[in-house]
Design a protein around this motif. Structure first.
Motif, PDB file in Angstrom:
ATOM      1  N   SER A   1       0.633  -1.193  -0.032  1.00 24.14           N
ATOM      2  CA  SER A   1      -0.192   0.108   0.074  1.00 24.14           C
ATOM      3  C   SER A   1       0.952   1.357   0.116  1.00 24.14           C
ATOM      4  O   SER A   1       0.255   2.490   0.338  1.00 24.14           O
ATOM      5  CB  SER A   1      -0.810   0.081   1.180  1.00 24.14           C
ATOM      6  N   TRP A   2       2.131   1.028  -0.634  1.00 19.35           N
ATOM      7  CA  TRP A   2       2.767   2.323  -0.493  1.00 19.35           C
ATOM      8  C   TRP A   2       3.348   2.711  -2.009  1.00 19.35           C
ATOM      9  O   TRP A   2       3.176   1.589  -2.751  1.00 19.35           O
ATOM     10  CB  TRP A   2       4.429   2.234   0.295  1.00 19.35           C
ATOM     11  N   ASN A   3       3.582   3.812  -2.411  1.00 19.17           N
ATOM     12  CA  ASN A   3       3.716   4.222  -3.753  1.00 19.17           C
ATOM     13  C   ASN A   3       4.528   5.608  -3.713  1.00 19.17           C
ATOM     14  O   ASN A   3       4.342   6.590  -3.106  1.00 19.17           O
ATOM     15  CB  ASN A   3       2.347   4.834  -4.342  1.00 19.17           C
ATOM     16  N   LEU A   4       5.744   5.614  -4.615  1.00 16.28           N
ATOM     17  CA  LEU A   4       6.449   6.645  -4.848  1.00 16.28           C
ATOM     18  C   LEU A   4       6.084   7.424  -6.326  1.00 16.28           C
ATOM     19  O   LEU A   4       5.854   6.507  -7.137  1.00 16.28           O
ATOM     20  CB  LEU A   4       7.956   6.213  -4.999  1.00 16.28           C
ATOM     21  N   GLY A   5       6.153   8.680  -6.264  1.00 19.62           N
ATOM     22  CA  GLY A   5       5.801   9.534  -7.202  1.00 19.62           C
ATOM     23  C   GLY A   5       6.735  10.382  -7.864  1.00 19.62           C
ATOM     24  O   GLY A   5       7.517  10.824  -6.984  1.00 19.62           O
ATOM     25  N   ALA A   6       7.039  10.896  -8.842  1.00 17.88           N
ATOM     26  CA  ALA A   6       7.804  11.744  -9.586  1.00 17.88           C
ATOM     27  C   ALA A   6       7.263  12.452 -10.772  1.00 17.88           C
ATOM     28  O   ALA A   6       6.525  11.976 -11.655  1.00 17.88           O
ATOM     29  CB  ALA A   6       9.035  11.283 -10.095  1.00 17.88           C
ATOM     30  N   HIS A   7       7.110  13.711 -10.676  1.00 18.35           N
ATOM     31  CA  HIS A   7       6.375  14.767 -11.734  1.00 18.35           C
ATOM     32  C   HIS A   7       7.368  15.673 -12.305  1.00 18.35           C
ATOM     33  O   HIS A   7       8.322  16.255 -11.556  1.00 18.35           O
ATOM     34  CB  HIS A   7       5.162  15.335 -11.149  1.00 18.35           C
ATOM     35  N   LEU A   8       7.234  16.009 -13.628  1.00 19.35           N
ATOM     36  CA  LEU A   8       7.998  16.919 -14.395  1.00 19.35           C
ATOM     37  C   LEU A   8       6.881  17.736 -15.184  1.00 19.35           C
ATOM     38  O   LEU A   8       6.107  16.962 -15.776  1.00 19.35           O
ATOM     39  CB  LEU A   8       9.003  16.255 -15.023  1.00 19.35           C
ATOM     40  N   GLY A   9       6.780  19.077 -14.735  1.00 17.12           N
ATOM     41  CA  GLY A   9       5.822  19.797 -15.679  1.00 17.12           C
ATOM     42  C   GLY A   9       6.613  21.012 -16.376  1.00 17.12           C
ATOM     43  O   GLY A   9       7.485  21.307 -15.861  1.00 17.12           O
ATOM     44  N   ARG A  10       6.034  21.472 -17.502  1.00 18.83           N
ATOM     45  CA  ARG A  10       6.330  22.265 -18.301  1.00 18.83           C
ATOM     46  C   ARG A  10       5.055  23.514 -18.690  1.00 18.83           C
ATOM     47  O   ARG A  10       4.342  22.895 -19.341  1.00 18.83           O
ATOM     48  CB  ARG A  10       7.088  22.118 -19.372  1.00 18.83           C
ATOM     49  N   ARG A  11       5.068  24.780 -17.914  1.00 24.27           N
ATOM     50  CA  ARG A  11       4.301  25.697 -18.262  1.00 24.27           C
ATOM     51  C   ARG A  11       4.898  26.792 -19.519  1.00 24.27           C
ATOM     52  O   ARG A  11       6.019  27.284 -19.194  1.00 24.27           O
ATOM     53  CB  ARG A  11       3.933  26.439 -17.227  1.00 24.27           C
ATOM     54  N   GLN A  12       4.534  26.799 -20.678  1.00 27.14           N
ATOM     55  CA  GLN A  12       4.967  27.543 -21.605  1.00 27.14           C
ATOM     56  C   GLN A  12       3.995  28.645 -22.223  1.00 27.14           C
ATOM     57  O   GLN A  12       2.840  28.325 -22.703  1.00 27.14           O
ATOM     58  CB  GLN A  12       5.548  26.974 -22.859  1.00 27.14           C
ATOM     59  N   SER A  13       4.127  29.904 -21.773  1.00 23.20           N
ATOM     60  CA  SER A  13       3.256  31.052 -22.235  1.00 23.20           C
ATOM     61  C   SER A  13       3.503  31.328 -23.496  1.00 23.20           C
ATOM     62  O   SER A  13       4.674  31.377 -23.878  1.00 23.20           O
ATOM     63  CB  SER A  13       3.412  32.015 -21.112  1.00 23.20           C
ATOM     64  N   ARG A  14       2.715  32.247 -24.079  1.00 18.36           N
ATOM     65  CA  ARG A  14       2.794  32.752 -25.390  1.00 18.36           C
ATOM     66  C   ARG A  14       2.277  34.086 -25.393  1.00 18.36           C
ATOM     67  O   ARG A  14       1.578  34.482 -24.607  1.00 18.36           O
ATOM     68  CB  ARG A  14       1.915  31.893 -26.618  1.00 18.36           C
TER      69      ARG A  14
END
Length: 258
Positions: free
Chosen positions: A178-191
């Motif tokens: 019942s354990w979980n490791l998570g990793a996130h990578l995000g990119r916000r690109q405005s115009r």
């Protein structure tokens, strides 16, 4: 009018026979959850400006086919950006199509409408409401996923920002019981460029965000997640009332699924 559109979306998604379940799945029309958070982090930024928040979401037809989604969450950033406003809730509505494949694969695409109901004060110079519409595509398999959201309107009241996008990638690794490791990578690109000042939106508002998390499930649809997040967002732009919403944050999320 927008509220009626959201009701229509969910009504359409509830129509019988539109999205049959897999033969080996029991029919399950609704799925949802409630989250209590010490700090609401959305797209790498503290949307609640360091304050506790509550979020609720319901998904109509979690299986393959046409689906709808409606969520509401407590926020705090609009009042800080525009003094005199009183806007504390974000309401999101989704209408889309989802396909499941294999044992853990999922693809979906659709339209996301983000609305910010509340009281708005006339600003000088005038500004538009932050309501934003996006189209999105998502694919996930075996704990790894990627989602791209593309703005088809100006983005969160930023002038001339249509065409901005956010890329959300995640990886999850279950371990132990019942354990979980998570990793996130995000990119916000405005115009675009601010039509009044000529400032480049991309240079001002674009950033990359990161998150590491560990979650523990306790049965009966209850879980607790501890996360550490940070971004490359410019503190000169993303500091509100002395609080860096794009800084380093530790968040704790208690979730109950239903």
């Amino acid at each position: 009018m927008r509220a009626k559109v959201l009701v229509a979306v969910l009504t359409i998604a509830c129509l019988p026979g539109i999205a049959p379940a897999h033969a080996d799945e029991a029919p399950n029309l609704f799925y949802g959850y409630v989250q209590l958070m010490n700090n609401y982090i959305g797209r790498g930024l503290s949307q609640s400006v360091g304050k506790p928040s509550l979020q609720a979401e319901i998904d109509v037809n979690p299986g393959s086919g046409l689906y709808g989604n409606l969520s509401a969450v407590h926020i705090g950033w609009i009042d800080k950006v525009y003094p005199g406003d009183s806007v504390h809730i974000e309401v999101d509505g989704v209408i889309g199509w989802r396909e499941k494949f294999g044992r853990s694969g999922e693809m979906k695409f659709g339209v996301l409408q983000m609305q910010f109901p509340g009281r708005y004060k006339l600003q000088s110079p005038p500004v538009q409401r932050p309501d934003t519409t996006e189209v999105f595509g998502y694919i996930g398999w075996n704990g790894v996923s990627a989602r791209l959201n593309y703005d088809v309107t100006d983005s969160f009241a930023t002038p001339d920002s249509r065409g901005s996008w956010y890329l959300d990638t995640n990886a999850n690794w279950p371990f132990a019981d019942s354990w979980n490791l998570g990793a996130h990578l995000g990119r916000r690109q405005s115009r675009g460029r601010n039509p009044l000042t000529g400032a480049d939106n991309a240079k001002q508002f674009s950033y990359t965000d990161y998150k590491l998390s560990i979650a523990r499930g306790f049965g009966l649809g209850t879980s607790l997640t501890l996360a550490y997040s940070w971004t490359t967002a410019d503190p000169a732009i993303y500091t509100l009332n002395g609080y860096n919403v794009g800084g380093r944050h530790v968040s704790v999320v208690l979730e109950k699924d239903f």
